[in-house]
Design an enzyme around this catalytic site. Structure first.
Site, PDB file in Angstrom:
ATOM      1  N   SER A  76       2.127   1.926 -16.101  1.00  0.00           N
ATOM      2  CA  SER A  76       2.681   3.278 -16.266  1.00  0.00           C
ATOM      3  C   SER A  76       1.619   4.330 -16.024  1.00  0.00           C
ATOM      4  CB  SER A  76       3.252   3.474 -17.671  1.00  0.00           C
ATOM      5  OG  SER A  76       3.741   4.802 -17.782  1.00  0.00           O
ATOM      6  N   ARG A  87      22.434  11.169 -17.896  1.00  0.00           N
ATOM      7  CA  ARG A  87      22.082  11.215 -16.462  1.00  0.00           C
ATOM      8  C   ARG A  87      23.318  10.900 -15.627  1.00  0.00           C
ATOM      9  NH1 ARG A  87      15.960   9.071 -15.148  1.00  0.00           N
ATOM     10  NH2 ARG A  87      14.950   9.891 -16.994  1.00  0.00           N
ATOM     11  N   LEU A 136       0.830  -1.216   0.000  1.00  0.00           N
ATOM     12  CA  LEU A 136       0.000   0.000   0.000  1.00  0.00           C
ATOM     13  C   LEU A 136       0.861   1.263   0.000  1.00  0.00           C
ATOM     14  CD1 LEU A 136      -2.890  -1.016   2.420  1.00  0.00           C
ATOM     15  CD2 LEU A 136      -3.002  -0.708  -0.060  1.00  0.00           C
ATOM     16  N   VAL A 160       4.666  -4.212  -4.641  1.00  0.00           N
ATOM     17  CA  VAL A 160       5.765  -3.996  -3.698  1.00  0.00           C
ATOM     18  C   VAL A 160       7.018  -3.609  -4.478  1.00  0.00           C
ATOM     19  CG1 VAL A 160       4.792  -5.577  -1.998  1.00  0.00           C
ATOM     20  CG2 VAL A 160       6.467  -6.436  -3.655  1.00  0.00           C
ATOM     21  N   HIS A 187       9.140   1.005 -22.790  1.00  0.00           N
ATOM     22  CA  HIS A 187       8.385   2.233 -22.550  1.00  0.00           C
ATOM     23  C   HIS A 187       9.223   3.200 -21.704  1.00  0.00           C
ATOM     24  CE1 HIS A 187       6.033   4.703 -19.770  1.00  0.00           C
ATOM     25  NE2 HIS A 187       5.096   4.793 -20.696  1.00  0.00           N
TER      26      HIS A 187
HETATM   27  P1  NBP Z   1       7.763   1.110  -3.432  1.00  0.00           P
HETATM   28  O1  NBP Z   1       8.522   0.659  -4.620  1.00  0.00           O
HETATM   29  O2  NBP Z   1       8.257   2.274  -2.663  1.00  0.00           O
HETATM   30  O3  NBP Z   1       7.612  -0.161  -2.433  1.00  0.00           O
HETATM   31  C1  NBP Z   1       7.045   0.005  -1.174  1.00  0.00           C
HETATM   32  C2  NBP Z   1       6.106  -1.143  -0.864  1.00  0.00           C
HETATM   33  O4  NBP Z   1       6.817  -2.394  -0.909  1.00  0.00           O
HETATM   34  C3  NBP Z   1       5.538  -1.019   0.561  1.00  0.00           C
HETATM   35  O5  NBP Z   1       4.208  -1.454   0.542  1.00  0.00           O
HETATM   36  C4  NBP Z   1       6.442  -1.962   1.348  1.00  0.00           C
HETATM   37  O6  NBP Z   1       5.854  -2.428   2.530  1.00  0.00           O
HETATM   38  C5  NBP Z   1       6.576  -3.074   0.342  1.00  0.00           C
HETATM   39  N1  NBP Z   1       7.651  -4.017   0.653  1.00  0.00           N
HETATM   40  C6  NBP Z   1       8.981  -3.874   0.634  1.00  0.00           C
HETATM   41 BR1  NBP Z   1       9.861  -2.331   0.264  1.00  0.00          BR
HETATM   42  N2  NBP Z   1       9.644  -4.974   0.981  1.00  0.00           N
HETATM   43  C7  NBP Z   1       8.688  -5.876   1.248  1.00  0.00           C
HETATM   44  C8  NBP Z   1       8.741  -7.222   1.653  1.00  0.00           C
HETATM   45  N3  NBP Z   1       9.904  -7.867   1.809  1.00  0.00           N
HETATM   46  N4  NBP Z   1       7.567  -7.851   1.860  1.00  0.00           N
HETATM   47  C9  NBP Z   1       6.409  -7.233   1.701  1.00  0.00           C
HETATM   48  N5  NBP Z   1       6.291  -5.944   1.294  1.00  0.00           N
HETATM   49  C10 NBP Z   1       7.430  -5.271   1.069  1.00  0.00           C
HETATM   50  O7  NBP Z   1       6.228   1.352  -3.808  1.00  0.00           O
HETATM   51  P2  NBP Z   1       5.593   2.136  -5.063  1.00  0.00           P
HETATM   52  O8  NBP Z   1       6.303   3.411  -5.357  1.00  0.00           O
HETATM   53  O9  NBP Z   1       4.131   2.129  -4.813  1.00  0.00           O
HETATM   54  O10 NBP Z   1       5.913   1.167  -6.301  1.00  0.00           O
HETATM   55  C11 NBP Z   1       5.473  -0.181  -6.333  1.00  0.00           C
HETATM   56  C12 NBP Z   1       6.010  -0.810  -7.604  1.00  0.00           C
HETATM   57  O11 NBP Z   1       5.469  -0.118  -8.727  1.00  0.00           O
HETATM   58  C13 NBP Z   1       7.532  -0.712  -7.748  1.00  0.00           C
HETATM   59  O12 NBP Z   1       8.011  -1.840  -8.410  1.00  0.00           O
HETATM   60  C14 NBP Z   1       7.729   0.502  -8.611  1.00  0.00           C
HETATM   61  O13 NBP Z   1       8.951   0.469  -9.325  1.00  0.00           O
HETATM   62  C15 NBP Z   1       6.530   0.390  -9.544  1.00  0.00           C
HETATM   63  N6  NBP Z   1       6.077   1.657 -10.137  1.00  0.00           N
HETATM   64  C16 NBP Z   1       6.076   2.798  -9.416  1.00  0.00           C
HETATM   65  C17 NBP Z   1       5.625   3.979  -9.994  1.00  0.00           C
HETATM   66  C18 NBP Z   1       5.592   5.263  -9.205  1.00  0.00           C
HETATM   67  O14 NBP Z   1       5.278   6.302  -9.802  1.00  0.00           O
HETATM   68  N7  NBP Z   1       5.877   5.239  -7.923  1.00  0.00           N
HETATM   69  C19 NBP Z   1       5.158   3.965 -11.313  1.00  0.00           C
HETATM   70  C20 NBP Z   1       5.136   2.764 -12.008  1.00  0.00           C
HETATM   71  C21 NBP Z   1       5.596   1.616 -11.411  1.00  0.00           C
HETATM   72  P3  NBP Z   1       6.138  -1.676   3.925  1.00  0.00           P
HETATM   73  O15 NBP Z   1       5.143  -0.574   3.996  1.00  0.00           O
HETATM   74  O16 NBP Z   1       5.913  -2.734   4.937  1.00  0.00           O
HETATM   75  O17 NBP Z   1       7.555  -1.179   3.885  1.00  0.00           O
END
Ligand code: NBP
Length: 483
Positions: free
Chosen positions: A134, A293, A16, A80, A191
């Site tokens: 995305s 970069r 989340l 995650v 992408h």
């Molecule tokens: P994050 O990439 O920052 O991951 C945080 C989440 O992962 C938290 O819910 C955390 O739980 C959980 N987590 C971790 Br860290 N280690 C864990 C483990 N061992 N077991 C269970 N849960 C674990 O989150 P996000 O920015 O929402 O991105 C999620 C995915 O989507 C990533 O792969 C990211 O690259 C991709 N993505 C992100 C975006 C963007 O704009 N942010 C866009 C497109 C794709 P916790 O709360 O317990 O630490």
């Protein structure tokens, strides 16, 4: 959608953070009932007490409770952090799953990890879908572009939910079954690579406007705003205008002038470059973006080098006359358009080779279609790309499509003008130059690879082929008379 029965939930979301939270709300808003779980319970509680309050979202506090809350086959979206956390969650979830359940990894996982997980998860009797998502935070909430790969029957089980929550363009919902195994995450990687290239190209033309034309960031923002009504119309040009015009309340200066000029990266651009080398299919604009970069991060070295390495405008070397502003801006618009086409041609060519190499049978028109809304690279340009691959699904290079041949030829002189201006002022243009060099190399029926082959044969007896007759040849170079 009606209650799935027995009080069960339609879909589960694990994780989340930014993406999971917004996707869960998107799912709920579209009439599907999600259950949510986060490793750290406090985050789940906070979500339920804030944005999830009053919504049909069921919070769960153990994976057992989470799995038990879901209708079968379970549809579980993992949001995650990419990498080891995905494997960790799969391990922890597995004991609570049953045959046929579907695990969807919606993070930015490396496609080879997805290939591995697909096999491992299938061996346990579950289905694995690696899905690129995305659109960032806004997209996750209001409609992302989604690139799911994995078993076709798993996609069919997910389709109603995915089509409901996807961004919609005039060409339909921005989701499609990409292909088996890691195909979805691969397409998301491309992408993101294209996104890197687009951003670098925009940054380079802004640099020319700043340094050669002496324009302020807000004035450049006005140019971007104007460009966004024409052939460059895109999300990235739109937000470039907003970012360029933003004034920092602390200093009263354009915020971009205050932001430290060190670009960071999470790795998807670099992965794209590495893969392109592995497949022998160049994507020089994306490479230039990744390299740029990296160079930007050498800030202290750059500051020192700027005091000892001379160029136009330093150490008595005169700057050229400022060129005509409107003519240069027009040339830059065409240069950006040309370079974007060159970059997309490179990215699509890599997709084609990957499709053949990994036997994914990718549908390039569909891929362009699902990028027309919701994702970061959404742009007017994607509609003619879609048309090009609809007309010829086997198109070897986008530039061979008659529309794009015409566009490339019509804008080519302007990219040369833009690069000339940059050279005269000593402004780096790695991506613009890479875009032009790619086209110049492609349109050269003869390249100096003949000399390279001669050299290879000289020192390594690597042999060569001839233009005038069939066969493989070697020359004893030392014995041959030289002129
Ligand atoms: P994050 O990439 O920052 O991951 C945080 C989440 O992962 C938290 O819910 C955390 O739980 C959980 N987590 C971790 Br860290 N280690 C864990 C483990 N061992 N077991 C269970 N849960 C674990 O989150 P996000 O920015 O929402 O991105 C999620 C995915 O989507 C990533 O792969 C990211 O690259 C991709 N993505 C992100 C975006 C963007 O704009 N942010 C866009 C497109 C794709 P916790 O709360 O317990 O630490």
């Amino acid at each position: 959608m009606a209650d799935p029965g027995h009080g069960k939930r339609h879909v589960g979301v694990v994780g989340l953070a930014v993406m999971g939270e917004n996707l869960a709300l998107n799912i709920e808003r579209n009439g599907f009932a999600p259950a949510v779980y986060n490793r750290t319970a406090a985050r789940t509680e906070e979500f339920l007490a804030t944005r999830g309050k009053g919504k049909d979202v069921q919070g769960t506090f153990s994976l057992e409770e989470f799995a038990a809350s879901l209708e079968r086959p379970r549809r579980i979206l993992l949001m995650v952090k990419a990498g080891a956390p995905v494997d960790a969650v799969i391990e922890e979830l597995a004991p609570h799953l049953e045959e046929g359940d579907i695990l969807i990894d919606g993070g930015n996982s490396l496609f080879v990890d997805t290939e591995r997980r697909s096999t491992e998860v299938a061996d346990r009797g579950f289905q694995f879908v690696g899905m690129g998502v995305s659109g960032g935070e806004e997209g996750a909430l209001w409609g992302p572009s989604m690139m799911p790969g994995g078993p076709a029957e798993a996609y069919e089980a997910l389709r109603p939910i995915l089509e409901a929550i996807a961004a919609k363009s005039e060409y339909g919902p921005c989701v499609t079954h990409i292909g088996p195994g890691g195909a979805g995450h691969y397409v998301k990687m491309i992408h993101n690579g294209i996104e890197y290239g687009d951003m670098q190209l925009i940054a380079e033309v802004s640099h020319i406007m700043r340094r050669a034309l002496g324009m302020t960031m807000p004035a450049i923002g006005d140019v971007f705003e104007r460009w966004n009504t024409g052939k460059l119309e895109s999300f990235l040009i739109e937000i470039s205008a907003t970012v360029a015009k933003h004034i920092d309340p602390d200093t009263g200066k354009p915020l971009v002038d205050v932001i430290l000029d060190k670009a960071e990266q999470k790795g998807t651009g670099r992965w794209t470059s590495i893969n392109s080398y592995e497949l022998g299919t160049p994507i020089p604009v994306i490479d230039a973006a990744v390299i740029s970069r990296a160079i930007s991060s050498f800030k202290p070295q750059r500051e020192y080098a700027s005091t000892i390495l001379t160029g136009p405008g330093s150490d008595g070397i005169k700057l050229p006359q400022v060129p005509d502003r409107e003519a240069t801006i027009d040339a830059l618009e065409d240069a950006l358009y040309f370079s974007k086409i060159s970059s997309y041609a490179q990215g699509m060519a890599l997709l084609k080779v990957a499709s053949d190499t990994y036997e994914w049978n990718l549908n390039f028109a569909e891929i362009a279609r699902i990028w027309t809304a919701g994702c970061i690279i959404r742009a007017r340009l994607l509609a003619p790309i879609m048309d090009a691959y609809t007309n010829d699904p086997d198109l070897a290079n986008l530039m061979f499509d008659p529309f794009f041949t015409g566009e490339i030829n019509a804008s080519m002189s302007h990219v040369r003008t833009a690069i000339h201006t940059a050279l005269d002022f000593g402004i780096p243009t790695p991506a613009l130059s890479a875009a032009l060099n790619y086209v110049d190399a492609y349109r050269s029926a003869v390249l100096p690879a003949d000399l390279i082959q001669g050299l290879r044969d000289y020192f390594g007896a690597h042999t060569y082929q001839r233009r005038d007759k069939e066969g493989t040849f070697h020359t004893e170079w030392m014995e041959v008379e030289t002129s």
